[in-house]
Design an enzyme around this catalytic site. Structure first.
Site, PDB file in Angstrom:
ATOM      1  CG  HIS A 114       2.620  -6.093  -0.584  1.00  0.00           C
ATOM      2  ND1 HIS A 114       2.445  -7.039  -1.875  1.00  0.00           N
ATOM      3  CD2 HIS A 114       1.558  -5.196  -1.304  1.00  0.00           C
ATOM      4  CE1 HIS A 114       1.600  -6.436  -2.648  1.00  0.00           C
ATOM      5  NE2 HIS A 114       1.147  -5.503  -2.021  1.00  0.00           N
TER       6      HIS A 114
ATOM      7  CG  ASN B  13      -4.847  -5.148  -1.260  1.00  0.00           C
ATOM      8  OD1 ASN B  13      -5.846  -4.922  -1.129  1.00  0.00           O
ATOM      9  ND2 ASN B  13      -4.200  -4.139  -1.196  1.00  0.00           N
TER      10      ASN B  13
ATOM     11  CG  HIS C  61      -0.790  -1.989   1.489  1.00  0.00           C
ATOM     12  ND1 HIS C  61      -0.542  -1.623   0.839  1.00  0.00           N
ATOM     13  CD2 HIS C  61      -1.096  -3.517   1.532  1.00  0.00           C
ATOM     14  CE1 HIS C  61      -0.806  -1.945   0.226  1.00  0.00           C
ATOM     15  NE2 HIS C  61      -1.429  -2.451  -1.035  1.00  0.00           N
TER      16      HIS C  61
ATOM     17  N   GLY D  68      -7.720  -5.442  -5.813  1.00  0.00           N
ATOM     18  CA  GLY D  68      -6.583  -4.911  -5.962  1.00  0.00           C
ATOM     19  C   GLY D  68      -5.454  -5.039  -6.114  1.00  0.00           C
TER      20      GLY D  68
ATOM     21  CG  ASP E 123       2.155   2.488  -1.330  1.00  0.00           C
ATOM     22  OD1 ASP E 123       1.555   1.022  -1.451  1.00  0.00           O
ATOM     23  OD2 ASP E 123       1.856   2.981  -2.066  1.00  0.00           O
ATOM     24  CB  ILE E 124       6.229   4.634  -4.431  1.00  0.00           C
ATOM     25  CG1 ILE E 124       6.378   5.461  -5.333  1.00  0.00           C
ATOM     26  CG2 ILE E 124       4.563   4.469  -5.748  1.00  0.00           C
ATOM     27  CD1 ILE E 124       7.435   4.973  -6.115  1.00  0.00           C
TER      28      ILE E 124
END
Ligand code: 5GP
Length: 112
Positions: A98, A85, A100, A91, A28-29
């Site tokens: 995706h 999410n 997380h 959020g 994740d960025i």
């Protein structure tokens, strides 16, 4: 194209951790934990709330892929959390499903 489709197409860079025909995993960025990876299906499903029964195979593949990612990044033994999410209150910001994978520290519960 979603931002994740652009990563899949190598149009924008990402730190890729692992990949298969069905999914890709990359850092994740904006990491929220020492390990924060996104596991993303290559075929776009906007969100889990819009998945159909025919998507069951790829949804399962994302969860199984998380084992490989957790082992590769050294959190398989210490523990990790998988988060999806769905929608505004959760959020969700990218309309491309995706998972997380978060780990590398103790994660609070309940989540914020
Ligand atoms: P969501 O909020 O939709 O559950 O998660 C979207 C995630 O995508 C966020 O954690 C965000 O930091 C990450 N993200 C957004 N844009 C990029 C990008 O261009 N590259 C990477 N690697 N992650 C991104």
């Amino acid at each position: 194209m979603t931002i994740f489709e652009k990563i899949i197409a190598r149009q924008i860079p990402a730190q890729i951790v692992a990949e298969s025909d069905e999914w890709i995993a990359f850092h994740d960025i904006s990491a929220q934990a020492p390990v924060h990876v996104l596991i993303v299906p290559k075929r776009v499903i906007p969100r889990v709330g819009e998945a159909h029964s025919m998507d069951g195979g790829v949804l399962g593949a994302l969860l199984i892929a998380s084992q490989q990612v957790a082992k590769k990044l050294g959190v398989f033994e210490t523990g990790y959390r998988l988060v999806i999410n769905n929608g505004r209150d959760a959020g969700e910001t990218v309309p491309h499903l995706h998972v997380h994978l978060l780990g590398g520290r103790e994660l609070g519960w309940p989540p914020g």
